[in-house]
Structures are given as structure tokens and as C-alpha cells.
Design an enzyme around this catalytic site. Structure first.
Site, PDB file in Angstrom:
ATOM      1  N   HIS A  69       0.964  -1.255  -0.007  1.00 46.77           N
ATOM      2  CA  HIS A  69       0.012   0.083  -0.048  1.00 46.77           C
ATOM      3  C   HIS A  69       1.059   1.304  -0.077  1.00 46.77           C
ATOM      4  O   HIS A  69       2.065   1.212   0.397  1.00 46.77           O
ATOM      5  CB  HIS A  69      -1.053   0.042   1.538  1.00 46.77           C
ATOM      6  CG  HIS A  69      -1.783  -0.961   1.318  1.00 46.77           C
ATOM      7  ND1 HIS A  69      -2.167  -1.494   2.561  1.00 46.77           N
ATOM      8  CD2 HIS A  69      -2.224  -2.026   0.728  1.00 46.77           C
ATOM      9  CE1 HIS A  69      -3.035  -2.802   2.506  1.00 46.77           C
ATOM     10  NE2 HIS A  69      -3.083  -2.933   1.052  1.00 46.77           N
ATOM     11  N   LYS A  78       6.556   6.389   7.996  1.00 39.49           N
ATOM     12  CA  LYS A  78       5.941   5.676   8.770  1.00 39.49           C
ATOM     13  C   LYS A  78       7.083   4.931   9.613  1.00 39.49           C
ATOM     14  O   LYS A  78       8.286   4.658   8.973  1.00 39.49           O
ATOM     15  CB  LYS A  78       5.341   4.509   8.158  1.00 39.49           C
ATOM     16  CG  LYS A  78       3.993   4.882   7.517  1.00 39.49           C
ATOM     17  CD  LYS A  78       3.334   3.600   6.652  1.00 39.49           C
ATOM     18  CE  LYS A  78       2.138   3.877   6.026  1.00 39.49           C
ATOM     19  NZ  LYS A  78       2.176   3.750   4.520  1.00 39.49           N
ATOM     20  N   TYR A 138       2.261   1.145  14.077  1.00 38.46           N
ATOM     21  CA  TYR A 138       3.010   2.148  13.381  1.00 38.46           C
ATOM     22  C   TYR A 138       2.434   3.568  13.767  1.00 38.46           C
ATOM     23  O   TYR A 138       1.250   3.901  13.944  1.00 38.46           O
ATOM     24  CB  TYR A 138       2.986   1.862  12.019  1.00 38.46           C
ATOM     25  CG  TYR A 138       1.697   1.938  11.288  1.00 38.46           C
ATOM     26  CD1 TYR A 138       1.275   2.886  10.430  1.00 38.46           C
ATOM     27  CD2 TYR A 138       0.740   0.673  11.441  1.00 38.46           C
ATOM     28  CE1 TYR A 138       0.194   2.683   9.749  1.00 38.46           C
ATOM     29  CE2 TYR A 138      -0.586   0.600  10.789  1.00 38.46           C
ATOM     30  CZ  TYR A 138      -0.742   1.677   9.842  1.00 38.46           C
ATOM     31  OH  TYR A 138      -1.803   1.598   9.140  1.00 38.46           O
ATOM     32  N   ASP A 180      -6.238  -6.065  -2.392  1.00 41.24           N
ATOM     33  CA  ASP A 180      -5.028  -6.586  -2.312  1.00 41.24           C
ATOM     34  C   ASP A 180      -4.584  -7.727  -3.384  1.00 41.24           C
ATOM     35  O   ASP A 180      -3.490  -7.812  -3.874  1.00 41.24           O
ATOM     36  CB  ASP A 180      -4.274  -6.911  -1.042  1.00 41.24           C
ATOM     37  CG  ASP A 180      -4.055  -5.692  -0.161  1.00 41.24           C
ATOM     38  OD1 ASP A 180      -4.049  -4.827  -0.728  1.00 41.24           O
ATOM     39  OD2 ASP A 180      -3.828  -6.269   1.095  1.00 41.24           O
TER      40      ASP A 180
END
Length: 191
Positions: A69, A78, A138, A180
């Protein structure tokens, strides 16, 4: 000196600029352990001067693969880690001006090794759960924006990520979301 070790990430011997594996110092004794999971001063000293505005956490079972992603209009830096279980975490460079565009790097993150993975803006990101269960945390430098997500096919042969399979599983056993399964490859990449 700070309480973290920062390693550069390489693909085919070439450093992928900005991508870092961070290992905290863990202080342990017979009672257990203590570590700082994030310290702004240590990160800044290591050249990672970012303001994180949102923390996220997910749980997944063995064989779940999330990714690859990225955010199209509102990219995020991130800082990712695993607090339970083990995953193989992957970042793919999508910076078209980069010498490492389309290159990937993967690292095992686990509750045991306590490593963290810093992924700069304009990278695709994903992970596969290798343990029976994993909790993944995260930090992000921008807020979530609905309808801003893009993606790349996790098994795009042009990228060539070498995903380790969880024990006793094959690619056919992996658990992916419908979207996905349908992303295009890097040849079709459009921000």
C-alpha cells in the site's frame, strides 16, 4: 549518544536512501525488560527528524498478507514495529527520481528482536504474518485520508519481493483482502 542503532537498507548492494532499520537498546534483568520505543531526541540525532501525528495498530493471524500500500496525494512517513508475534515487513521505493525506484527491502520484525522499520514517504509498504498471530503498530506523519490509498500487487514479478512463507503454508494459503489481490504492478504505477 542515543539509545538506538540505525542501519541503512540495501537492495543488490545499493543503499535505498531514507529507509532505515532501528534497533532500540533493551535494558533487561530477572524482572523483565525496559526500552524506549520512541525518543524524539534520539531519532533527530540519527537524522530522523519527523513529527508523527497518528498511531495505528492492527492484529492479524498467520498467513495474512497486507499490502503493498501507499498514499497517493497525502504520503506518510511511517515508523513500524511488532509488539506480538513476527512479520516480514517490506518497503518498495516509488520515488520516480530515485536511483532505487522499484527496488525493495524486507526485514523480520518481531516481539523478540524489537526492531523498528522507518519507511519514508513515497514507498509502498506491506507485510506477511509469519507467527500464529501478530500485533503490528506504526506511527505516521500525516493523518489517514479516505480514498487516498494506492497499491501494488504483492507478487509483481518486476519488483520481485522474496516473501518468506509461514511454516506449513504456500502462496495459495495466504489470506489477502479482495483489493490486495487486484492491484496492478509497478509498470502500471500511477501516483
Amino acid at each position: 549518544m542515543g539509545k538506538i542503532t540505525v542501519e541503512e537498507c540495501k537492495c543488490d548492494g545499493q543503499v535505498i536512501q531514507g529507509l532505515k532499520v532501528i534497533t532500540p537498546t533493551v535494558f533487561g534483568d530477572e524482572r523483565g525488560y525496559f526500552m524506549e520505543t520512541y525518543n524524539y531526541n534520539d531519532m533527530k540525532e540519527a537524522g530522523l527528524d519527523y513529527e508523527f501525528v497518528q498511531d495505528n495498530q492492527s492484529a492479524s493471524k498467520k498467513g495474512v498478507l497486507r499490502g503493498l500500500h501507499f498514499q497517493k496525494e497525502f504520503p506518510q512517513d511511517k515508523l513500524v514495529r511488532v509488539i506480538r508475534g513476527e512479520v516480514f515487513d517490506v518497503a518498495v521505493d516509488l520515488r520516480e527520481e530515485s536511483e532505487t525506484f522499484g527496488k525493495w527491502f524486507g526485514v523480520r520484525l518481531s516481539e523478540e528482536n524489537k526492531k523498528q522499520f522507518f519507511i519514508p514517504k513515497n514507498f509502498a509498504h506491506g507485510f506477511i504474518v509469519l507467527s500464529d498471530y501478530a500485533e503490528f503498530c506504526y506511527k505516521c506523519t500525516d493523518f489517514y485520508h479516505p480514498n487516498d490509498e494506492g497499491g501494488l500487487l504483492w507478487k509483481d514479478p518486476q519488483i520481485g519481493v522474496q516473501w518468506p512463507m509461514p511454516d506449513g503454508m504456500t502462496e495459495d494459503d495466504l489470506i489477502l483482502s479482495d483489493k490486495d489481490k487486484l492491484w496492478g504492478g509497478i509498470a502500471d504505477y500511477k501516483k
